[in-house]
Design a protein around this motif. Structure first.
Motif, short mmCIF file in Angstrom:
data_model
loop_
_atom_site.label_atom_id
_atom_site.label_comp_id
_atom_site.label_asym_id
_atom_site.label_seq_id
_atom_site.Cartn_x
_atom_site.Cartn_y
_atom_site.Cartn_z
N ASP A 139 21.92 -6.37 5.87
CA ASP A 139 21.58 -7.93 6.28
C ASP A 139 20.22 -7.98 5.99
O ASP A 139 19.82 -9.21 6.09
N GLY A 151 18.51 -10.98 -1.83
CA GLY A 151 19.12 -10.93 -2.89
C GLY A 151 18.17 -11.43 -3.74
O GLY A 151 18.26 -10.92 -5.12
N TYR A 178 23.69 -3.83 -5.09
CA TYR A 178 25.31 -3.73 -4.73
C TYR A 178 25.39 -3.92 -3.27
O TYR A 178 26.39 -4.42 -2.86
N MET A 196 25.46 -7.53 -2.25
CA MET A 196 26.83 -8.09 -2.66
C MET A 196 27.86 -7.77 -1.92
O MET A 196 28.64 -8.69 -1.46
N ASP A 197 27.75 -6.28 -1.70
CA ASP A 197 28.99 -6.01 -0.63
C ASP A 197 29.02 -6.57 0.54
O ASP A 197 29.97 -7.02 1.27
N TRP A 198 27.76 -6.85 1.44
CA TRP A 198 27.58 -7.22 2.72
C TRP A 198 28.03 -8.75 2.54
O TRP A 198 28.41 -8.97 3.67
N HIS A 199 27.37 -9.42 1.83
CA HIS A 199 27.56 -11.08 1.64
C HIS A 199 28.75 -11.48 1.27
O HIS A 199 29.42 -12.56 1.45
N TYR A 200 29.24 -10.82 0.08
CA TYR A 200 30.25 -11.42 -0.74
C TYR A 200 31.72 -10.55 -0.69
O TYR A 200 32.66 -11.26 -1.09
N TRP A 201 31.39 -9.34 -0.54
CA TRP A 201 32.82 -8.44 -0.82
C TRP A 201 33.24 -7.72 0.70
O TRP A 201 33.90 -6.85 0.64
N LYS A 256 30.37 -7.27 5.82
CA LYS A 256 30.08 -7.81 7.16
C LYS A 256 31.43 -7.80 8.11
O LYS A 256 31.33 -7.34 9.18
#
Length: 140
Positions: A49, A53, A96, A99-104, A107
């Motif tokens: 977090d 980006g 990566y 993107m994993d934390w915020h979109y995939w 979190k």
């Protein structure tokens, strides 16, 4: 007097190929640039977090641009290419993770894992008679 000493020292440095390279920007530019990928590698241990980006994207573009530049100049600079290859790889890993934390769902996965860990820590009170019955194998 000082000019003569400096000129002689420069001639001595430039006469040896190793010291000529070591005293050039072909060495010191990439050597000082290695702090960027080293910082990115160290940041992989921090929470995703905290990753920016936009900055990560800019650093990936920067690394790829200068990878190309290091091969386009004459003479080619392998140390600069290596530095920016490591940087592009480290920044891509950070990208990566962002993107994993915020979109995939990264979190949400962490929140779920924290809830499960908290549930496991809670002690469940059991009636001593019930515990004795379960241990004895009496299922009726």
């Amino acid at each position: 007097m000082a000019a003569v000493f400096i000129k002689a020292a420069n001639a001595k440095i430039r006469s040896n190929p190793w010291t000529d390279y070591f005293c050039s920007t072909h060495f010191w530019g990439p050597a000082s640039n290695f702090t960027i990928p080293l910082a990115a590698i160290a940041d992989t241990q921090k929470s995703p977090d905290l990753i920016s980006g936009k900055m990560t994207g800019a650093l990936i573009f920067y690394a790829l641009t200068f990878m190309r530049f290091s091969l386009a100049i004459t003479p080619r600079n392998g140390l600069l290419f290596g530095c920016h290859t490591v940087n592009a790889t480290a920044q891509s890993i950070q990208g990566y993770r962002f993107m994993d934390w915020h979109y995939w769902g990264g979190k949400e996965k962490k929140l779920l894992a924290e809830k499960e860990a908290a549930a496991k820590e809670k002690l469940v009170e059991v009636d001593p008679a019930e515990e004795k019955r379960v241990r004895s194998g009496d299922t009726t």
